[in-house]
Design a protein around this motif. Structure first.
Motif, mmCIF file in Angstrom:
data_model
loop_
_atom_site.group_PDB
_atom_site.id
_atom_site.type_symbol
_atom_site.label_atom_id
_atom_site.label_comp_id
_atom_site.label_asym_id
_atom_site.label_seq_id
_atom_site.Cartn_x
_atom_site.Cartn_y
_atom_site.Cartn_z
ATOM 1 N N GLY A 1 0.815 -1.211 0.000
ATOM 2 C CA GLY A 1 0.000 0.000 0.000
ATOM 3 C C GLY A 1 0.841 1.248 0.000
ATOM 4 O O GLY A 1 1.904 1.296 0.614
ATOM 5 N N GLY A 2 0.356 2.254 -0.711
ATOM 6 C CA GLY A 2 1.114 3.485 -0.822
ATOM 7 C C GLY A 2 0.287 4.720 -0.570
ATOM 8 O O GLY A 2 -0.935 4.721 -0.701
ATOM 9 N N VAL A 3 0.987 5.764 -0.193
ATOM 10 C CA VAL A 3 0.416 7.080 0.053
ATOM 11 C C VAL A 3 1.257 8.065 -0.736
ATOM 12 O O VAL A 3 2.488 7.975 -0.733
ATOM 13 C CB VAL A 3 0.473 7.414 1.556
ATOM 14 C CG1 VAL A 3 0.126 8.858 1.812
ATOM 15 C CG2 VAL A 3 -0.435 6.501 2.348
ATOM 16 N N ALA B 1 5.926 9.971 -2.565
ATOM 17 C CA ALA B 1 5.182 8.742 -2.336
ATOM 18 C C ALA B 1 5.955 7.862 -1.361
ATOM 19 O O ALA B 1 7.184 7.877 -1.343
ATOM 20 C CB ALA B 1 4.957 8.000 -3.645
ATOM 21 N N ALA B 2 5.231 7.109 -0.566
ATOM 22 C CA ALA B 2 5.825 6.148 0.354
ATOM 23 C C ALA B 2 4.937 4.919 0.372
ATOM 24 O O ALA B 2 3.712 5.032 0.394
ATOM 25 C CB ALA B 2 5.950 6.741 1.753
ATOM 26 N N SER B 3 5.555 3.749 0.335
ATOM 27 C CA SER B 3 4.773 2.516 0.333
ATOM 28 C C SER B 3 5.432 1.456 1.194
ATOM 29 O O SER B 3 6.637 1.506 1.447
ATOM 30 C CB SER B 3 4.583 1.990 -1.093
ATOM 31 O OG SER B 3 5.817 1.602 -1.641
ATOM 32 N N PRO C 1 0.713 7.653 9.335
ATOM 33 C CA PRO C 1 1.625 8.673 9.882
ATOM 34 C C PRO C 1 3.084 8.467 9.479
ATOM 35 O O PRO C 1 3.760 9.412 9.096
ATOM 36 C CB PRO C 1 1.438 8.526 11.406
ATOM 37 C CG PRO C 1 0.084 7.921 11.568
ATOM 38 C CD PRO C 1 -0.106 7.020 10.383
ATOM 39 N N ALA C 2 3.556 7.238 9.540
ATOM 40 C CA ALA C 2 4.956 6.966 9.179
ATOM 41 C C ALA C 2 5.197 7.221 7.696
ATOM 42 O O ALA C 2 6.247 7.752 7.311
ATOM 43 C CB ALA C 2 5.310 5.525 9.534
ATOM 44 N N LYS C 3 4.231 6.879 6.857
ATOM 45 C CA LYS C 3 4.402 7.083 5.414
ATOM 46 C C LYS C 3 4.419 8.568 5.061
ATOM 47 O O LYS C 3 5.240 9.010 4.264
ATOM 48 C CB LYS C 3 3.300 6.360 4.644
ATOM 49 C CG LYS C 3 3.460 4.857 4.659
ATOM 50 C CD LYS C 3 2.334 4.180 3.935
ATOM 51 C CE LYS C 3 2.485 2.685 4.030
ATOM 52 N NZ LYS C 3 1.332 1.972 3.539
ATOM 53 N N VAL C 4 3.508 9.343 5.646
ATOM 54 C CA VAL C 4 3.461 10.780 5.345
ATOM 55 C C VAL C 4 4.752 11.450 5.812
ATOM 56 O O VAL C 4 5.350 12.250 5.089
ATOM 57 C CB VAL C 4 2.217 11.438 5.969
ATOM 58 C CG1 VAL C 4 2.292 12.952 5.875
ATOM 59 C CG2 VAL C 4 0.951 10.930 5.290
ATOM 60 N N GLN C 5 5.213 11.101 6.997
ATOM 61 C CA GLN C 5 6.454 11.676 7.505
ATOM 62 C C GLN C 5 7.630 11.292 6.600
ATOM 63 O O GLN C 5 8.477 12.122 6.283
ATOM 64 C CB GLN C 5 6.706 11.198 8.927
ATOM 65 C CG GLN C 5 7.916 11.837 9.551
ATOM 66 C CD GLN C 5 8.087 11.427 11.008
ATOM 67 O OE1 GLN C 5 7.381 10.562 11.523
ATOM 68 N NE2 GLN C 5 9.029 12.050 11.674
ATOM 69 N N THR C 6 7.655 10.054 6.137
ATOM 70 C CA THR C 6 8.738 9.588 5.277
ATOM 71 C C THR C 6 8.740 10.304 3.929
ATOM 72 O O THR C 6 9.790 10.692 3.427
ATOM 73 C CB THR C 6 8.630 8.066 5.062
ATOM 74 O OG1 THR C 6 8.739 7.422 6.325
ATOM 75 C CG2 THR C 6 9.708 7.550 4.139
ATOM 76 N N LEU C 7 7.571 10.498 3.325
ATOM 77 C CA LEU C 7 7.565 11.127 2.001
ATOM 78 C C LEU C 7 7.930 12.600 2.060
ATOM 79 O O LEU C 7 8.381 13.157 1.065
ATOM 80 C CB LEU C 7 6.248 10.891 1.267
ATOM 81 C CG LEU C 7 4.972 11.586 1.720
ATOM 82 C CD1 LEU C 7 4.814 12.916 1.022
ATOM 83 C CD2 LEU C 7 3.798 10.714 1.381
#
Length: 187
Positions: free
Chosen positions: A122-124, A141-143, A172-178
């Motif tokens: 899954g990705g954001v 993008a982060a997945s 939360p982790a994906k948004v912070q990472t991207l």
């Protein structure tokens, strides 16, 4: 000394259980701060059409998209971006994306009961457009792996058993990472 030794196993276990988040960020133009932005559900009408990545199935879940927007608002605020009210004052247009991809992973039958696993990734993502020109200036993008969907057993005739696992979105982790490579030019 004793407390530092007790910390080592805890850090090792935490690193083993945390899923790896893959990040992809592309800068297409200059992103200047401070600036105002607004959210839209799709790219602006004057934007160049973007080609979807093969295999990505868009997820139209209002709850997930709202969570992405709220967490991204915090990241934008930390970078001197403010929401535009009214919308005509926006310098940038942000568009959130959420998607799922289905993959297969083959296992060595000597070390695993199943020889294949179907899993969801899954990705954001967030696309940032210039409000006047419609040009995309940045996308991030982060997945990560969401869950195993089914396990396959058998050599000549493969049968799949559903796993019943819940999706672990980790928004939360994906948004912070991207946002870790969000480019800013100060005015």
């Amino acid at each position: 000394m004793r407390s530092s030794l007790a910390l080592v196993p805890a850090l090792f276990l935490a690193s083993c259980t945390a899923p790896r988040i893959e990040r992809d960020c592309t800068q297409f133009g200059a992103v200047e701060a401070p600036a105002k932005y607004t959210w839209l559900s799709a790219a602006p009408s004057n934007a160049e059409p973007s080609t979807p990545t093969p295999g990505q199935l868009p997820v139209d879940d209002p709850g997930l998209l709202e969570e992405v927007r709220l967490l991204a608002d915090e990241q934008f605020a930390a970078r001197d971006f403010t929401p535009a009210v009214p919308i005509q004052e926006a310098r940038y247009i942000a568009v959130p994306r959420v998607w799922v991809e289905v993959h297969e992973e083959w296992h060595d039958p000597l070390f695993s009961a199943s020889n294949v696993a179907r899993y969801e990734r899954g990705g954001v993502g967030i696309d940032l457009y210039d409000a006047k020109s419609g040009q995309r200036v940045w996308c991030g993008a982060a997945s990560t792996r969401l869950r195993d969907v089914a396990l396959g057993y058998g050599v000549k005739l493969r049968r799949y058993a559903l796993t019943g696992e819940e999706r672990a979105w980790q928004i939360p982790a994906k948004v912070q990472t991207l946002f870790t490579r969000f480019p800013i030019e100060r005015k």
